[in-house]
Design a protein around this motif. Structure first.
Motif, mmCIF file in Angstrom:
data_model
loop_
_atom_site.group_PDB
_atom_site.id
_atom_site.type_symbol
_atom_site.label_atom_id
_atom_site.label_comp_id
_atom_site.label_asym_id
_atom_site.label_seq_id
_atom_site.Cartn_x
_atom_site.Cartn_y
_atom_site.Cartn_z
ATOM 1 N N PHE A 141 -5.887 19.513 11.803
ATOM 2 C CA PHE A 141 -5.963 19.805 10.371
ATOM 3 C C PHE A 141 -7.059 19.007 9.676
ATOM 4 O O PHE A 141 -7.470 19.380 8.567
ATOM 5 C CB PHE A 141 -4.591 19.628 9.736
ATOM 6 N N PHE A 159 -9.624 21.609 9.853
ATOM 7 C CA PHE A 159 -9.414 22.573 8.767
ATOM 8 C C PHE A 159 -9.981 22.025 7.453
ATOM 9 O O PHE A 159 -10.691 22.728 6.723
ATOM 10 C CB PHE A 159 -7.923 22.857 8.585
ATOM 11 N N SER A 206 -15.299 24.591 12.196
ATOM 12 C CA SER A 206 -14.748 25.652 13.041
ATOM 13 C C SER A 206 -14.982 25.403 14.520
ATOM 14 O O SER A 206 -14.143 25.753 15.358
ATOM 15 C CB SER A 206 -15.362 27.001 12.650
ATOM 16 N N LEU A 248 -12.338 22.975 15.722
ATOM 17 C CA LEU A 248 -11.013 23.575 15.675
ATOM 18 C C LEU A 248 -10.825 24.616 16.782
ATOM 19 O O LEU A 248 -9.745 24.720 17.363
ATOM 20 C CB LEU A 248 -10.782 24.238 14.312
ATOM 21 N N LEU A 285 -10.665 33.410 14.527
ATOM 22 C CA LEU A 285 -11.537 32.408 13.911
ATOM 23 C C LEU A 285 -12.995 32.854 13.980
ATOM 24 O O LEU A 285 -13.746 32.722 13.002
ATOM 25 C CB LEU A 285 -11.357 31.054 14.601
ATOM 26 N N TRP A 315 -14.323 32.166 6.702
ATOM 27 C CA TRP A 315 -13.940 30.791 7.030
ATOM 28 C C TRP A 315 -14.465 29.808 5.976
ATOM 29 O O TRP A 315 -13.719 28.980 5.451
ATOM 30 C CB TRP A 315 -14.463 30.413 8.415
ATOM 31 N N THR A 350 -12.063 27.583 3.307
ATOM 32 C CA THR A 350 -11.930 26.129 3.467
ATOM 33 C C THR A 350 -12.660 25.312 2.405
ATOM 34 O O THR A 350 -12.321 24.139 2.200
ATOM 35 C CB THR A 350 -12.447 25.698 4.855
ATOM 36 N N PHE A 384 -1.538 24.770 2.557
ATOM 37 C CA PHE A 384 -2.889 24.544 2.066
ATOM 38 C C PHE A 384 -2.911 24.697 0.544
ATOM 39 O O PHE A 384 -2.486 25.733 0.021
ATOM 40 C CB PHE A 384 -3.861 25.545 2.696
#
Length: 218
Positions: A38, A41, A46, A49, A61, A70, A74, A98
């Motif tokens: 996280f 995140f 990316s 992750l 993703l 993405w 974010t 989130f």
């Protein structure tokens, strides 16, 4: 077990990641895996992750990165609240809330750590789940809502009633009234007196009627 605050410092975890000690996993490898995933995140990383996601989630993703979703998802994250627990099948799970702009985006993940490499897999999200989560164990509530929605989805859209027809053979009622036409060969009285004759047939006359003559007849 290392305290979450100490791991946050050691691993340089983004301060927007919030994992309370009481809601954290009970082993260091799990704590490190959850915090690292996280952190990626929160930072919009990316590539880091992707190596921690299941194969289907890696595909999703890649699609988000390619279409710009993405970065859009974010860049406005202001906080990520985490709580860990167990699924009904005893899989380890982490629920992430989130904080994006002025609303919340919840997502539940199951995860496992094999040979030190964590793998996270997204769990299906019930509709309006954020408004339905309550109590101390949100993860159990999440799976309960998911199971309920799955049962509803399996029900038929409507009940169809098929008309039923009775095809059972029924006996025809017998004629016992004594009326009707007498069978062949009987002379019930007042008839033509011809044994074996057909009902309603008259006795022929001695002089049959001749065919009429006309054009073309001789």
């Amino acid at each position: 077990v290392t305290k979450i605050a100490d791991l946050m410092t050691q691993l340089n975890i983004d301060p927007r990641v919030n994992l309370p000690e009481a809601k954290a996993p009970i082993t260091d490898p799990e704590r490190i895996a959850v915090l690292s995933a996280f952190d990626a995140f929160a930072r919009g990383d990316s590539s880091r992750l992707k190596g921690m996601l299941s194969a289907p989630d890696q595909v999703e993703l890649d699609k988000l990165v390619e279409n710009g979703g993405w970065a859009q998802a974010t860049e406005d994250v202001s906080r990520i609240d985490l709580r860990c627990g167990k699924a009904p099948n005893n899989d380890s799970c982490v629920l992430a809330i989130f904080h994006v702009a002025n609303h919340f985006e919840p997502q539940l993940w199951s995860y496992e750590i094999a040979a030190g490499t964590p793998e996270f897999e997204a769990v299906a999200t019930p509709p309006n789940v954020m408004t339905l989560l309550s109590g101390d164990d949100w993860i159990t509530t999440w799976f309960g809502l998911w199971a309920r929605d799955l049962e509803i989805a399996m029900l038929p859209d409507e009940e169809v009633t098929i008309p039923q027809t009775d095809f059972t053979d029924k006996e025809e009622p017998s004629d016992t009234g004594g009326g009707g036409i007498a069978p062949a060969g009987d002379d019930p009285g007042g008839g033509d007196g011809i044994p074996g004759g057909s009902p309603g047939k008259r006795k022929p006359t001695s002089n049959p009627v001749k065919a009429p003559k006309g054009p073309g007849f001789k």
